[in-house]
Design a protein around this motif. Structure first.
Motif, mmCIF file in Angstrom:
data_model
loop_
_atom_site.group_PDB
_atom_site.id
_atom_site.type_symbol
_atom_site.label_atom_id
_atom_site.label_comp_id
_atom_site.label_asym_id
_atom_site.label_seq_id
_atom_site.Cartn_x
_atom_site.Cartn_y
_atom_site.Cartn_z
ATOM 1 N N ARG A 1 -15.823 13.782 6.380
ATOM 2 C CA ARG A 1 -15.215 13.435 7.267
ATOM 3 C C ARG A 1 -14.317 12.242 7.730
ATOM 4 N NH1 ARG A 1 -21.856 10.550 9.072
ATOM 5 N NH2 ARG A 1 -22.410 12.480 8.293
ATOM 6 N N ASP A 2 -13.608 11.794 8.833
ATOM 7 C CA ASP A 2 -12.702 10.876 8.900
ATOM 8 C C ASP A 2 -12.990 9.993 8.209
ATOM 9 O OD1 ASP A 2 -11.763 13.015 10.869
ATOM 10 O OD2 ASP A 2 -13.129 12.144 12.359
ATOM 11 N N THR A 3 -14.199 9.341 8.091
ATOM 12 C CA THR A 3 -13.976 8.219 6.896
ATOM 13 C C THR A 3 -12.878 8.183 5.700
ATOM 14 O OG1 THR A 3 -16.305 8.588 6.507
ATOM 15 C CG2 THR A 3 -15.590 6.877 8.207
ATOM 16 N N LEU A 4 -13.274 9.587 5.044
ATOM 17 C CA LEU A 4 -12.830 9.919 4.201
ATOM 18 C C LEU A 4 -10.819 10.072 3.843
ATOM 19 C CD1 LEU A 4 -14.950 12.743 3.314
ATOM 20 C CD2 LEU A 4 -15.296 9.657 2.294
ATOM 21 N N LYS A 5 -10.100 9.983 4.856
ATOM 22 C CA LYS A 5 -9.221 9.970 4.983
ATOM 23 C C LYS A 5 -8.339 9.156 4.527
ATOM 24 C CE LYS A 5 -9.534 14.692 7.861
ATOM 25 N NZ LYS A 5 -9.037 14.838 9.341
ATOM 26 N N SER A 6 -9.300 7.553 5.055
ATOM 27 C CA SER A 6 -8.658 6.500 4.842
ATOM 28 C C SER A 6 -8.530 5.786 3.403
ATOM 29 C CB SER A 6 -9.128 5.344 5.633
ATOM 30 O OG SER A 6 -10.705 5.321 5.271
ATOM 31 N N THR A 7 -7.717 4.806 3.209
ATOM 32 C CA THR A 7 -7.551 4.010 2.187
ATOM 33 C C THR A 7 -7.553 2.670 2.246
ATOM 34 O OG1 THR A 7 -5.258 4.156 1.711
ATOM 35 C CG2 THR A 7 -6.460 5.858 1.261
ATOM 36 N N LEU A 8 -7.645 1.404 1.071
ATOM 37 C CA LEU A 8 -7.128 -0.004 1.821
ATOM 38 C C LEU A 8 -5.957 -0.221 2.927
ATOM 39 C CD1 LEU A 8 -8.613 -1.056 -1.395
ATOM 40 C CD2 LEU A 8 -9.738 -0.760 0.539
ATOM 41 N N TRP A 9 -4.861 0.434 2.800
ATOM 42 C CA TRP A 9 -3.545 -0.067 3.021
ATOM 43 C C TRP A 9 -4.204 0.396 4.864
ATOM 44 C CZ3 TRP A 9 0.106 -1.260 0.953
ATOM 45 C CH2 TRP A 9 0.357 -1.156 -0.282
ATOM 46 N N GLU A 10 -3.774 -0.748 5.516
ATOM 47 C CA GLU A 10 -3.205 -1.341 7.188
ATOM 48 C C GLU A 10 -2.246 -2.218 6.897
ATOM 49 O OE1 GLU A 10 -6.317 -5.323 5.718
ATOM 50 O OE2 GLU A 10 -7.354 -3.649 6.629
ATOM 51 N N ASP A 11 -2.345 -2.173 8.674
ATOM 52 C CA ASP A 11 -1.563 -3.286 9.423
ATOM 53 C C ASP A 11 -1.212 -4.812 8.428
ATOM 54 O OD1 ASP A 11 1.214 -3.260 10.833
ATOM 55 O OD2 ASP A 11 0.354 -4.075 12.164
ATOM 56 N N PRO B 1 2.662 18.491 0.681
ATOM 57 C CA PRO B 1 3.895 17.206 0.740
ATOM 58 C C PRO B 1 2.920 15.650 0.283
ATOM 59 C CG PRO B 1 4.342 18.053 3.003
ATOM 60 C CD PRO B 1 2.741 18.328 2.668
ATOM 61 N N LEU B 2 3.420 15.224 -0.321
ATOM 62 C CA LEU B 2 3.235 13.766 -0.626
ATOM 63 C C LEU B 2 3.207 12.790 0.842
ATOM 64 C CD1 LEU B 2 5.861 12.974 -3.836
ATOM 65 C CD2 LEU B 2 2.876 13.471 -3.793
ATOM 66 N N PRO B 3 1.351 12.255 1.053
ATOM 67 C CA PRO B 3 1.717 11.462 2.449
ATOM 68 C C PRO B 3 2.742 10.215 1.936
ATOM 69 C CG PRO B 3 -0.757 11.880 1.031
ATOM 70 C CD PRO B 3 0.447 12.412 0.103
ATOM 71 N N GLN B 4 2.841 9.950 3.079
ATOM 72 C CA GLN B 4 4.460 8.983 3.792
ATOM 73 C C GLN B 4 2.736 7.763 3.855
ATOM 74 O OE1 GLN B 4 7.204 10.012 5.976
ATOM 75 N NE2 GLN B 4 8.033 7.154 6.076
ATOM 76 N N ASP C 1 -2.256 3.068 7.498
ATOM 77 C CA ASP C 1 -2.741 4.101 6.691
ATOM 78 C C ASP C 1 -1.452 5.008 6.296
ATOM 79 O OD1 ASP C 1 -4.064 4.659 3.883
ATOM 80 O OD2 ASP C 1 -6.283 4.868 5.100
ATOM 81 N N PHE C 2 -1.954 5.978 4.994
ATOM 82 C CA PHE C 2 -1.193 7.117 4.801
ATOM 83 C C PHE C 2 -1.563 7.923 6.161
ATOM 84 C CE2 PHE C 2 -1.949 6.055 0.734
ATOM 85 C CZ PHE C 2 -0.493 5.820 -0.098
ATOM 86 N N SER C 3 0.280 8.728 6.693
ATOM 87 C CA SER C 3 0.240 10.042 7.272
ATOM 88 C C SER C 3 -0.616 11.359 7.226
ATOM 89 C CB SER C 3 1.625 10.754 6.672
ATOM 90 O OG SER C 3 1.932 10.823 5.720
ATOM 91 N N SER C 4 -1.776 11.502 6.002
ATOM 92 C CA SER C 4 -2.407 12.737 6.062
ATOM 93 C C SER C 4 -3.257 11.861 4.186
ATOM 94 C CB SER C 4 -1.935 13.226 5.308
ATOM 95 O OG SER C 4 -0.580 13.370 4.146
ATOM 96 N N PRO C 5 -4.158 12.903 4.337
ATOM 97 C CA PRO C 5 -5.516 11.991 3.347
ATOM 98 C C PRO C 5 -4.528 12.085 1.592
ATOM 99 C CG PRO C 5 -6.299 13.787 4.440
ATOM 100 C CD PRO C 5 -5.051 13.143 4.535
ATOM 101 N N VAL C 6 -4.598 11.124 0.624
ATOM 102 C CA VAL C 6 -4.302 11.178 -0.784
ATOM 103 C C VAL C 6 -4.702 12.505 -1.704
ATOM 104 C CG1 VAL C 6 -3.938 9.709 -2.176
ATOM 105 C CG2 VAL C 6 -3.588 8.861 -0.254
ATOM 106 N N GLY C 7 -3.069 12.797 -2.401
ATOM 107 C CA GLY C 7 -4.385 13.708 -3.646
ATOM 108 C C GLY C 7 -4.759 15.115 -3.071
ATOM 109 N N PRO C 8 -5.744 15.951 -3.709
ATOM 110 C CA PRO C 8 -5.696 17.471 -4.062
ATOM 111 C C PRO C 8 -6.991 17.450 -2.724
ATOM 112 C CG PRO C 8 -6.279 16.685 -6.165
ATOM 113 C CD PRO C 8 -5.292 15.436 -5.485
#
Length: 370
Positions: free
Chosen positions: A202-212, A335-338, A354-361
């Motif tokens: 789900r979309d919740t899996l695309k987020s990390t601890l990074w925030e504004d 590409p590596l997420p920015q 947060d990152f522009s796209s999901p992290v990792g493979p």
């Protein structure tokens, strides 16, 4: 099959009989002796076979009953697989019932044993079917020019139904019904086992601890980073998000997902993939990318300042830092997420989201946060 030969090989013509296996050469170097052609192997056409090749009716009836018993065993074993599986399935709170290694071992033994018995019983039933019900003739046909002639095409349905009748599938309802019954649990088993793969991403899996507004700190020291710390073009720092007040640092899992490379570049070196939005995510030529390779998750920790290449040492995936971290070499496909950057009122670098796209493979866990 044996052959009586009156010549014992000593040349005196004595009639001393001896046995010889058909197909083996004689002692005198004679030609091979071919076996006598069996009548049931003669055919008038590619799809014709004499009815005398069929098994005796009593043999077929006995074979049908034996095969039906095996298929019934397969069905019961398949049902046993489902019973043993759901007996140890997670409860409504998604917490596993298995609490100790001994119980887990028992669960694996029950599920593996019942599934193996089901497959074995189906194989045994099919073997009985082939040996006691199917006819035992051979059909041979020379290769014909393609496509088949219209006459042969029109006879296919008749040939197909004849073959189905000879196989016993349409003629032996007990065997047919038990076979279909035995296959039903096996057909459902893969669907049930898919629940062990966890919930769908789900979309919740695309987020990390990074925030504004979250400060960026040097990996290993926890020191906040200012823009002037990367004043030299080509400079690179491995960084993490700052732990929240009261936290005892980031877990290894969070570190693996959030670690970044901060790279100082000349803004004139940015390539065509750096659209206005990506440029807005940089600060005075400082750009941040995920440090985790999108191939298999190794740390892409090497940076070559003259070519702006980020290299993953595991499988040599190479990314162009000046062009949105696009893949320029190696097995990686993304590409590596920015990470978007900005500075706070004190001049410290902070994340702008947060990152522009999901992290990792891929997604590294299936935990869905409520």
């Amino acid at each position: 099959m044996t052959d009586n030969n009156t010549d014992n090989g000593n040349g005196n013509g004595s009639e001393e009989p001896r046995e010889r296996v058909i197909g083996t050469p004689t002692g005198g170097g004679d030609a091979l002796v071919a076996g006598k052609e069996e009548p049931h192997r003669k055919h008038e056409g590619p799809y014709l076979a004499e009815e005398t090749h069929a098994r005796p009716e009593e043999t077929q009836i006995r074979g049908e009953k034996i095969a039906a018993v095996w298929f019934l065993i397969a069905f019961l074993a398949g049902v046993g697989f489902f019973v043993s599986y759901f007996s140890f399935a997670p409860n409504a709170a998604n917490e596993p019932v298995i609490a100790d290694p001994a119980t887990a071992q028992l669960a694996n033994a029950l599920m593996g044993g019942t599934l193996a018995l089901s497959l074995f019983a189906i194989g045994a039933g099919m073997t009985v079917w082939a040996r006691q019900i199917l006819p035992h003739y051979e059909v041979a046909s020379p290769y014909d020019e393609l496509p088949s002639p219209p006459k042969e095409k029109s006879s296919f349905s008749e040939f197909f139904m004849r073959s189905a009748n000879e196989s016993g599938f349409t003629k032996r309802p007990l065997m047919r019904r038990t076979l279909l019954l035995a296959m039903a649990p096996l057909g459902l088993a893969p669907i049930v086992l898919l629940r062990d793969t966890g919930p769908a991403p789900r979309d919740t899996l695309k987020s990390t601890l990074w925030e504004d507004g979250l400060h960026i700190v040097v990996e290993g020291t926890g020191r906040r980073i200012k823009a002037e710390d990367l004043s030299e073009t080509g400079g690179m720092i491995s960084a993490l998000p700052e732990a929240h007040d009261g936290d005892h640092g980031l877990s290894l899992d969070d570190q693996a997902k959030t670690v970044i490379l901060l790279i100082k570049m000349d803004p004139d070196d940015f390539g065509p993939q750096m659209n206005q939005q990506r440029l807005d995510w940089t600060h005075e030529g400082i750009i941040a990318y995920s440090k985790i390779c999108t191939h298999v998750g190794c740390p892409a920790a090497l940076y070559e300042r003259t070519t702006h290449r980020i290299l993953c040492p595991c499988h040599q995936s190479t990314f162009d830092a000046s062009n949105g971290a696009e893949v320029v070499f190696g097995p990686a496909h993304r590409p590596l997420p920015q990470l978007p950057l900005r500075v706070d009122n004190e001049g410290y670098l902070v994340a702008a989201g947060d990152f522009s796209s999901p992290v990792g493979p891929t997604f590294w866990d299936a935990e869905v946060k409520n």
